[in-house]
Scaffold this motif. Structure first.
Motif, mmCIF file in Angstrom:
data_model
loop_
_atom_site.group_PDB
_atom_site.id
_atom_site.type_symbol
_atom_site.label_atom_id
_atom_site.label_comp_id
_atom_site.label_asym_id
_atom_site.label_seq_id
_atom_site.Cartn_x
_atom_site.Cartn_y
_atom_site.Cartn_z
ATOM 1 N N ILE A 65 -8.137 -1.856 -1.463
ATOM 2 C CA ILE A 65 -7.274 -2.971 -1.896
ATOM 3 C C ILE A 65 -7.632 -4.226 -1.093
ATOM 4 N N LYS A 66 -7.782 -4.044 0.210
ATOM 5 C CA LYS A 66 -7.986 -5.211 1.068
ATOM 6 C C LYS A 66 -9.364 -5.856 0.879
ATOM 7 N N ASP A 111 0.687 -3.580 -3.334
ATOM 8 C CA ASP A 111 -0.396 -2.654 -3.721
ATOM 9 C C ASP A 111 -0.572 -1.547 -2.675
ATOM 10 N N ASP A 127 -0.003 -10.684 0.953
ATOM 11 C CA ASP A 127 -0.966 -10.661 -0.162
ATOM 12 C C ASP A 127 -1.112 -9.250 -0.752
ATOM 13 N N THR A 128 -1.061 -8.231 0.106
ATOM 14 C CA THR A 128 -1.450 -6.884 -0.341
ATOM 15 C C THR A 128 -0.320 -5.854 -0.290
ATOM 16 N N TRP A 132 -9.641 -8.850 -1.247
ATOM 17 C CA TRP A 132 -9.143 -10.108 -0.680
ATOM 18 C C TRP A 132 -10.063 -10.675 0.401
#
Ligand SMILES: Cc1ncc(COP(=O)(O)O)c(C=O)c1O
Length: 370
Positions: free
Chosen positions: A243-244, A20, A16-17, A247
């Motif tokens: 960033i995390k 980034d 997912d990350t 999510w």
């Protein structure tokens, strides 16, 4: 040993990350500014807003978050701090390092969380603070504890290392205590790519003190006023966490849906006990615990089927060799000891598929009915 179904996997979260995170790594490397910079300031603001508090102070790990929080309260030798005996050892070590005396409470046998009846029985004239641990990602009813102690001058310090993102009665864990501490250890609900931790509070004075303590004891104007530490969440980790955190709710919803499937599939299996949740609680499900009197055999049976499990925690804090000096013995804290003997943690992480959950539940069902 490699397992068909590991206890934990980073795969989904990394996918997912990943892009980034790589970009952030490059950007920070090129910026040549690695400690106490704009990425930390930005993440602290984002985290404070997410939790619903005024201040967040990023530190090196969850243990330091606890230790610095407790120290900012001015705890001293002779003070007592109540915490559950069923938690990770960091909670206890943080208390010991302040010089205060740890007093260990039992847990409620239905929720597996710190029991406020036990807490109440342990409060003395020396008690200065209580640490509700949001174990497994399940929120303790902090309001309930507050109601019981409202006439006493006791400070609540939440250890929400396992519950970042959990809610109770409409508030996030980490927003209820006077000051609170969390961990960004990689496998936590919000995990860094290394060590990290954070302190949350609405109290400006405590926030300033923690900011100074994490940076050797310096104040913003370069004066040295306190004996501090070096415990700063670095720029890389802060940027990764920024960033995390975007999510986090998605990942927690996934954990909630996995937990719900476990609860449905495992309901009514003989000899298997699941924790009850506090009313109005939305757990973050860092860990999914079940209790079985045949824990070791069940664990081996799952292992033979390719399923990895863990135990949290096989030895309650009061029975560790290092803690003998505290004066507890086997039988001192009975509900905690029962859970330590019976608890088994099942795999839970974003990306765990329905097929795998069903398979795990089938294996447990077959074993427990034998
Ligand atoms: C309940 C609890 N408190 C404190 C900690 C300490 O966090 P860290 O490992 O980041 O020092 C952890 C996690 O490991 C934990 O689970």
């Amino acid at each position: 040993m490699s397992y068909e179904i590991p206890y934990f996997s980073f795969d989904k979260m990394n996918s997912d990350t990943g892009e980034d995170l790589s970009l952030a790594f490059r950007e920070i490397m090129d910026s040549k500014w690695y400690v106490l910079g704009r990425h930390l300031a930005a993440f602290e603001n984002e985290f404070a807003e997410y939790i619903g508090v005024r201040y967040a102070i990023g530190v090196g790990n969850g243990f330091d978050a606890l230790r610095i929080s407790l120290e900012s309260l001015g705890l001293k030798k002779g003070d007592e701090v109540i915490l559950p005996s069923l938690t990770f050892i960091a909670t206890l070590l943080a208390v010991i390092h302040t010089g205060a005396k740890p007093v260990l409470a039992d847990v409620n046998p239905e929720t597996f969380l710190m029991d406020y009846k036990s807490v109440k029985s342990l409060i003395s004239t020396k008690t200065k603070a209580i640490i509700p641990v949001q174990l497994y990602g399940c929120p303790v009813d902090v309001h309930g504890i507050q109601k019981h102690i409202k006439d006493k001058e006791l400070v609540i310090v939440e250890d929400f290392a396992q519950s970042v993102g959990a809610e109770i009665k409409g508030g996030k864990t980490g927003s209820f205590g006077r000051i609170n501490a969390a961990s960004f250890y990689p496998t936590k609900t919000l995990g860094a790519l290394g060590d990290g931790g954070i302190i949350t509070t609405n109290d400006r004075e405590l926030a300033d003190r923690c900011r100074s303590l994490r940076n050797y004891g310096f104040t913003d104007d370069g004066q040295h006023t306190t004996i501090g530490y070096n415990s700063r969440l670095d720029e890389m980790q802060a940027a990764f966490l920024s960033i995390k955190i975007r999510w986090l709710d998605i990942w927690i919803n996934e954990r909630r849906s996995i937990a719900e499937k476990y609860r449905i599939n495992l309901a009514g299996i003989p000899g298997l006990k699941l924790p009850e949740y506090q009313r109005s609680a939305l757990p973050a499900h860092h860990i999914f615990p079940v209790l079985s009197k045949k824990r070791e055999a069940l664990r081996k049976h799952l292992q033979a089927a390719g399923i990895e499990t863990r135990v949290h925690y096989g030895t309650p804090l009061h029975l560790h060799n290092s803690m003998r000096y505290l004066g507890y013995s086997k039988g001192s804290i009975p509900e905690t000891e029962k859970i330590s003997e019976r608890e088994l943690s099942l795999p839970i992480y974003p990306g765990l598929t329905d097929d795998k959950i069903n398979f795990i539940c089938e294996i447990i069902d077959r074993f427990q009915r034998k």
